[in-house]
Design a protein around this motif. Structure first.
Motif, PDB file in Angstrom:
ATOM      1  N   PHE A   1     -28.820 -32.087  33.109  1.00 36.45           N
ATOM      2  CA  PHE A   1     -29.928 -31.150  33.307  1.00 36.45           C
ATOM      3  C   PHE A   1     -29.396 -29.730  33.440  1.00 36.45           C
ATOM      4  O   PHE A   1     -29.961 -28.781  32.875  1.00 36.45           O
ATOM      5  N   ALA A   2     -28.303 -29.561  34.192  1.00 35.31           N
ATOM      6  CA  ALA A   2     -27.706 -28.233  34.350  1.00 35.31           C
ATOM      7  C   ALA A   2     -27.178 -27.707  33.017  1.00 35.31           C
ATOM      8  O   ALA A   2     -27.277 -26.509  32.727  1.00 35.31           O
ATOM      9  N   GLN A   3     -26.625 -28.587  32.198  1.00 37.66           N
ATOM     10  CA  GLN A   3     -26.121 -28.170  30.890  1.00 37.66           C
ATOM     11  C   GLN A   3     -27.244 -27.694  29.985  1.00 37.66           C
ATOM     12  O   GLN A   3     -27.010 -26.924  29.056  1.00 37.66           O
ATOM     13  N   GLN A   4     -28.444 -28.146  30.244  1.00 38.85           N
ATOM     14  CA  GLN A   4     -29.613 -27.707  29.480  1.00 38.85           C
ATOM     15  C   GLN A   4     -30.116 -26.346  29.952  1.00 38.85           C
ATOM     16  O   GLN A   4     -31.025 -25.770  29.361  1.00 38.85           O
ATOM     17  N   GLY A   5     -29.515 -25.835  31.017  1.00 41.30           N
ATOM     18  CA  GLY A   5     -29.926 -24.548  31.561  1.00 41.30           C
ATOM     19  C   GLY A   5     -30.922 -24.648  32.691  1.00 41.30           C
ATOM     20  O   GLY A   5     -31.395 -23.623  33.199  1.00 41.30           O
ATOM     21  N   GLN A   6     -31.239 -25.863  33.117  1.00 40.75           N
ATOM     22  CA  GLN A   6     -32.153 -26.052  34.242  1.00 40.75           C
ATOM     23  C   GLN A   6     -31.425 -25.771  35.562  1.00 40.75           C
ATOM     24  O   GLN A   6     -30.305 -26.252  35.772  1.00 40.75           O
ATOM     25  N   ARG A   7     -32.048 -25.022  36.421  1.00 39.63           N
ATOM     26  CA  ARG A   7     -31.481 -24.818  37.758  1.00 39.63           C
ATOM     27  C   ARG A   7     -31.653 -26.134  38.514  1.00 39.63           C
ATOM     28  O   ARG A   7     -32.773 -26.549  38.819  1.00 39.63           O
ATOM     29  N   THR A   8     -30.540 -26.781  38.804  1.00 38.34           N
ATOM     30  CA  THR A   8     -30.568 -28.159  39.294  1.00 38.34           C
ATOM     31  C   THR A   8     -29.937 -28.272  40.671  1.00 38.34           C
ATOM     32  O   THR A   8     -28.868 -27.718  40.924  1.00 38.34           O
TER      33      THR A   8
ATOM     34  N   LEU B   1     -37.122 -38.398  30.965  1.00 44.25           N
ATOM     35  CA  LEU B   1     -37.575 -37.882  32.257  1.00 44.25           C
ATOM     36  C   LEU B   1     -38.384 -36.596  32.087  1.00 44.25           C
ATOM     37  O   LEU B   1     -39.349 -36.360  32.819  1.00 44.25           O
ATOM     38  N   VAL B   2     -37.992 -35.769  31.127  1.00 48.12           N
ATOM     39  CA  VAL B   2     -38.761 -34.552  30.848  1.00 48.12           C
ATOM     40  C   VAL B   2     -40.151 -34.919  30.341  1.00 48.12           C
ATOM     41  O   VAL B   2     -41.160 -34.311  30.715  1.00 48.12           O
ATOM     42  N   LEU B   3     -40.236 -35.913  29.489  1.00 48.30           N
ATOM     43  CA  LEU B   3     -41.526 -36.334  28.952  1.00 48.30           C
ATOM     44  C   LEU B   3     -42.413 -36.979  30.012  1.00 48.30           C
ATOM     45  O   LEU B   3     -43.633 -36.786  30.032  1.00 48.30           O
ATOM     46  N   ARG B   4     -41.788 -37.737  30.916  1.00 43.94           N
ATOM     47  CA  ARG B   4     -42.564 -38.549  31.858  1.00 43.94           C
ATOM     48  C   ARG B   4     -42.778 -37.884  33.218  1.00 43.94           C
ATOM     49  O   ARG B   4     -43.723 -38.234  33.924  1.00 43.94           O
ATOM     50  N   TRP B   5     -41.879 -36.940  33.596  1.00 42.80           N
ATOM     51  CA  TRP B   5     -42.003 -36.387  34.945  1.00 42.80           C
ATOM     52  C   TRP B   5     -41.757 -34.885  35.002  1.00 42.80           C
ATOM     53  O   TRP B   5     -42.618 -34.130  35.432  1.00 42.80           O
ATOM     54  N   PHE B   6     -40.601 -34.421  34.583  1.00 37.93           N
ATOM     55  CA  PHE B   6     -40.269 -32.998  34.690  1.00 37.93           C
ATOM     56  C   PHE B   6     -40.934 -32.227  33.545  1.00 37.93           C
ATOM     57  O   PHE B   6     -40.280 -31.754  32.622  1.00 37.93           O
ATOM     58  N   ASN B   7     -42.249 -32.084  33.638  1.00 36.56           N
ATOM     59  CA  ASN B   7     -43.034 -31.502  32.539  1.00 36.56           C
ATOM     60  C   ASN B   7     -43.490 -30.069  32.804  1.00 36.56           C
ATOM     61  O   ASN B   7     -44.395 -29.573  32.140  1.00 36.56           O
ATOM     62  N   GLY B   8     -42.871 -29.412  33.760  1.00 39.72           N
ATOM     63  CA  GLY B   8     -43.263 -28.037  34.072  1.00 39.72           C
ATOM     64  C   GLY B   8     -44.255 -27.919  35.204  1.00 39.72           C
ATOM     65  O   GLY B   8     -44.516 -26.810  35.696  1.00 39.72           O
ATOM     66  N   ASP B   9     -44.824 -29.029  35.637  1.00 40.49           N
ATOM     67  CA  ASP B   9     -45.740 -29.030  36.778  1.00 40.49           C
ATOM     68  C   ASP B   9     -44.946 -28.747  38.048  1.00 40.49           C
ATOM     69  O   ASP B   9     -43.978 -29.453  38.345  1.00 40.49           O
ATOM     70  N   PRO B  10     -45.305 -27.702  38.828  1.00 42.56           N
ATOM     71  CA  PRO B  10     -44.561 -27.392  40.057  1.00 42.56           C
ATOM     72  C   PRO B  10     -44.506 -28.554  41.045  1.00 42.56           C
ATOM     73  O   PRO B  10     -43.597 -28.606  41.881  1.00 42.56           O
ATOM     74  N   ALA B  11     -45.461 -29.486  40.953  1.00 41.50           N
ATOM     75  CA  ALA B  11     -45.467 -30.626  41.863  1.00 41.50           C
ATOM     76  C   ALA B  11     -44.560 -31.755  41.375  1.00 41.50           C
ATOM     77  O   ALA B  11     -44.428 -32.782  42.047  1.00 41.50           O
ATOM     78  N   ARG B  12     -43.954 -31.560  40.201  1.00 43.26           N
ATOM     79  CA  ARG B  12     -43.099 -32.605  39.627  1.00 43.26           C
ATOM     80  C   ARG B  12     -41.691 -32.084  39.393  1.00 43.26           C
ATOM     81  O   ARG B  12     -41.204 -32.034  38.265  1.00 43.26           O
ATOM     82  N   LYS B  13     -41.048 -31.702  40.452  1.00 45.23           N
ATOM     83  CA  LYS B  13     -39.686 -31.190  40.349  1.00 45.23           C
ATOM     84  C   LYS B  13     -38.658 -32.084  41.044  1.00 45.23           C
ATOM     85  O   LYS B  13     -37.460 -31.869  40.904  1.00 45.23           O
ATOM     86  N   VAL B  14     -39.127 -33.078  41.791  1.00 40.98           N
ATOM     87  CA  VAL B  14     -38.231 -33.888  42.618  1.00 40.98           C
ATOM     88  C   VAL B  14     -38.280 -35.338  42.157  1.00 40.98           C
ATOM     89  O   VAL B  14     -39.362 -35.880  41.898  1.00 40.98           O
ATOM     90  N   LEU B  15     -37.114 -35.970  42.067  1.00 41.03           N
ATOM     91  CA  LEU B  15     -37.026 -37.359  41.653  1.00 41.03           C
ATOM     92  C   LEU B  15     -35.950 -38.068  42.473  1.00 41.03           C
ATOM     93  O   LEU B  15     -34.831 -37.576  42.585  1.00 41.03           O
ATOM     94  N   ALA B  16     -36.307 -39.214  43.048  1.00 37.85           N
ATOM     95  CA  ALA B  16     -35.341 -40.037  43.771  1.00 37.85           C
ATOM     96  C   ALA B  16     -34.739 -41.059  42.818  1.00 37.85           C
ATOM     97  O   ALA B  16     -35.436 -41.611  41.965  1.00 37.85           O
ATOM     98  N   VAL B  17     -33.441 -41.307  42.947  1.00 39.54           N
ATOM     99  CA  VAL B  17     -32.765 -42.328  42.153  1.00 39.54           C
ATOM    100  C   VAL B  17     -32.440 -43.481  43.091  1.00 39.54           C
ATOM    101  O   VAL B  17     -31.739 -43.295  44.087  1.00 39.54           O
ATOM    102  N   VAL B  18     -32.976 -44.667  42.787  1.00 38.90           N
ATOM    103  CA  VAL B  18     -32.887 -45.794  43.721  1.00 38.90           C
ATOM    104  C   VAL B  18     -32.345 -47.030  43.006  1.00 38.90           C
ATOM    105  O   VAL B  18     -32.376 -47.140  41.782  1.00 38.90           O
TER     106      VAL B  18
END
Length: 295
Positions: free
Chosen positions: A144-151, A108-125
């Protein structure tokens, strides 16, 4: 109150401490016993943990918990019953399931959560009921929280009973939730909960079941909420109701901009999942991947 009202602060990390200080502060070790360990350690030139265990003053679990704090890797002791045992990433962080969740996180970090401010939200369906959306969403939020990301974990299944979903998994008390925030009756800061032992993770439960869930999720206030949350969090994961039964998941995914599809081994119907994926793509939603839930 406006749905975009913010949370004040997340807990910040303290100055690094020694393992002994951590254990004393947590009540697992008395100061006098700490001195016994230090004296024996100096005399025998053995590691702190090995010395403490040999003196029968601490257990391996005690040492592991202290190490997790030293290295900012939060997880919970099996004796800590504040959360559901289904949260395997919190209780069994070194197990196979948690390792698989970390592999999903990496993708998910490689494909979406790459630091782009527009790519911070993901729906799980997912298309059907009982396929593990809530389980996957909750445990992904933890890794994600264990990695230190504010989640921030948002439960957008406004059709489930309050005792189900994320409220059940995180054992949250009844109170304001997403439905109240979208209706303007509470702010995000009032409705979200910091998870005990996982300071980088906050959970916004669904709250009371409203008579108009689809209308609430379609309001501008939901977009405002996500925009405001994106200013404060690194990762925002959204749990959703079954996509094959309601259009809510599509609305949420459209707001998020991206979706992760969950399927369950020997349970998910491929045609239903294929149809859901097509509807999402037709709506402009980026499909970042899929997870096969074997639990």
């Amino acid at each position: 109150m406006n749905a975009a009202d913010s949370i004040t602060t997340l807990n910040t990390r303290s100055t690094p401490r020694s393992m002994g200080d951590i254990l004393v502060a947590s009540g697992r070790l008395r100061p006098a016993d700490l001195q016994r360990i230090l004296d024996s350690q100096a005399k025998n030139n053995t590691p702190f943990g090995e010395t403490a265990i040999s003196l029968q003053l601490l257990t391996k679990d005690d040492i592991d918990q202290a190490l997790s704090q030293q290295f900012n890797y939060a997880y919970l002791s099996p004796s800590d019953t504040r959360l559901s045992p289904e949260l395997v990433a919190a209780y069994q962080p070194f197990g196979v399931a948690s390792e698989n969740l970390r592999a999903v996180r990496s993708q998910l970090v490689l494909r979406w959560f790459n630091g782009d401010p527009a790519r911070k939200v993901l729906a799980v369906v997912s298309a059907g009921e009982g396929e593990g959306r809530s389980f996957v969403t909750a445990n992904l939020a933890i890794v994600f929280a264990q990695q230190g990301q504010r989640t921030l974990l948002i439960d957008a299944d406004l059709r489930a009973k309050p005792e189900r979903g994320q409220q059940h998994l995180f054992k949250l008390e009844r109170g304001h939730g997403l439905s109240a925030v979208l209706a303007g009756r509470a702010s995000l800061g009032e409705a979200a909960h910091t998870v005990p032992g996982l300071d980088s993770l906050m959970v916004l439960p669904a709250g009371a079941v409203p008579p108009n869930p689809q209308e609430l999720l379609g309001q501008a206030s939901f977009g405002q909420l996500l925009h405001s949350a994106a200013q404060q969090f690194d990762v925002i994961l959204i749990d959703t109701p079954a996509g094959g039964s309601f259009a809510d998941a599509e609305l949420v995914a459209a707001r998020a901009g991206a979706a992760l599809i969950v399927a369950r081994k020997n349970a998910t119907l491929l045609p239903a999942t294929t149809q859901l994926a097509k509807r999402l793509q037709d709506g402009g939603v980026a499909l970042v991947g899929s997870v096969l839930n074997d639990a």
